[in-house]
Design an enzyme around this catalytic site. Structure first.
Site, PDB file in Angstrom:
ATOM      1  N   HIS A   2       0.819  -1.213   0.000  1.00 22.39           N
ATOM      2  CA  HIS A   2       0.000   0.000   0.000  1.00 22.39           C
ATOM      3  C   HIS A   2       0.851   1.260   0.000  1.00 22.39           C
ATOM      4  O   HIS A   2       1.930   1.311   0.590  1.00 22.39           O
ATOM      5  CB  HIS A   2      -0.949   0.005   1.210  1.00 22.39           C
ATOM      6  CG  HIS A   2      -0.259  -0.089   2.535  1.00 22.39           C
ATOM      7  ND1 HIS A   2       0.273   1.006   3.185  1.00 22.39           N
ATOM      8  CD2 HIS A   2      -0.016  -1.149   3.339  1.00 22.39           C
ATOM      9  CE1 HIS A   2       0.811   0.631   4.335  1.00 22.39           C
ATOM     10  NE2 HIS A   2       0.656  -0.673   4.454  1.00 22.39           N
ATOM     11  N   ASP A   3       0.388   2.252  -0.714  1.00 16.97           N
ATOM     12  CA  ASP A   3       1.005   3.583  -0.762  1.00 16.97           C
ATOM     13  C   ASP A   3       2.372   3.597  -1.435  1.00 16.97           C
ATOM     14  O   ASP A   3       3.139   4.550  -1.271  1.00 16.97           O
ATOM     15  CB  ASP A   3       1.106   4.193   0.638  1.00 16.97           C
ATOM     16  CG  ASP A   3      -0.242   4.221   1.343  1.00 16.97           C
ATOM     17  OD1 ASP A   3      -1.111   4.985   0.913  1.00 16.97           O
ATOM     18  OD2 ASP A   3      -0.432   3.462   2.323  1.00 16.97           O
ATOM     19  N   GLY A  15       4.945  -1.221   2.448  1.00 14.46           N
ATOM     20  CA  GLY A  15       4.140  -0.022   2.336  1.00 14.46           C
ATOM     21  C   GLY A  15       4.973   1.247   2.307  1.00 14.46           C
ATOM     22  O   GLY A  15       6.044   1.320   2.910  1.00 14.46           O
TER      23      GLY A  15
END
Length: 260
Positions: free
Chosen positions: A121-122, A139
């Protein structure tokens, strides 16, 4: 018109561009947008608020846009944005962003993700990167352009990797990797410049300037931040300035063995 195999499931609301191909048993979610000329192979899953650009090739069993692997995620609106001309191979896993990281995972153009690659994520990825089989990005990792990551290499969350950098296979990178540099080993440390990659893209005088800067920064025992500040102010090379600016703004430190 898109070409959709009869066994594929495309939910109402999905937006498909011209000449999109959806293979057998693929599943396309209601919020997905797919650009012209992109092909989705059999059994791939494209979920969530995912935007995919033009002329991408997504292979079998890829899972793209499924919810982040983050226990703090509670169903908020998050996105995954993929650019143009990317190749995403079998069993890859790409997660959207989280609220704490800006709510967006983003990949640029012309990238190659080999089998079993994971983008957490991100993650923010630039253009023309190559991630070999089973490379794993935690992440909030940031990649510049023309980055190469070897197979079976994990990259720790929040690590930043600069343009034209390379991480060797079966390494573990837990600190920031400056642009133009090569790191390998477990734990990965700097081994020099990524000369093979640089020769493909940079002029000889640019490479020579980077060689001199690398020696000053990492091989002479100077305080790293001080030397980066000095070089940034005195060099006429834009590539050296880029290298020094990266070092000055690093939050996780640089993985090199300090001379004594």
């Amino acid at each position: 018109m898109p070409t959709i195999h009869p066994s594929a499931l495309v939910e109402d609301g999905a937006v498909l561009g011209k000449n999109v191909t959806i293979g057998p048993f693929a599943h396309i979610g209601a919020k997905v947008k797919i650009g012209d000329g992109t092909s989705i192979a059999s059994h791939a899953v494209i979920a969530g608020d995912t935007s995919i650009g033009r002329n991408n090739r997504i292979f079998s069993h890829a899972a793209i846009g499924t919810i982040p692997q983050d226990l703090k995620f509670s169903g908020e609106e998050v996105q995954l944005i993929i650019g143009d001309n990317n190749i995403i191979r079998e069993f890859t896993l790409l997660n959207p962003g989280t609220k704490g990281g800006g709510s967006v995972t983003k990949m640029g153009n012309g990238n190659l993700l080999m089998g079993y690659v994971h983008l957490g994520h991100d993650v923010i990825m630039g253009d023309n990167c190559i991630l070999a089989n089973a490379a794993t990005l935690g992440g909030h990792v940031e990649l510049g352009d023309h980055v190469v990551i070897g197979g079976l290499t994990p990259v720790h969350q929040f690590v930043h990797i600069g343009d034209y950098a390379m991480v060797g296979g079966a390494s573990a990178l837990v600190q920031d990797l400056p642009p133009f540099c090569l790191a390998e080993g477990n734990r990965a440390t700097l081994r020099g410049l990524n000369l093979t990659g640089l020769r493909r893209y940079l002029k000889r005088e640019e490479i020579n300037a980077l060689k001199l800067a690398y020696r000053e920064l990492f091989e002479k025992g100077n305080p790293l931040q001080e030397k980066a500040e000095t070089l940034f102010e005195t060099t006429t090379s834009e590539k050296v300035k880029t290298l020094c600016a990266f070092i000055k703004t690093s939050k996780r430190g640089i993985p090199f063995k300090r001379k004594t």
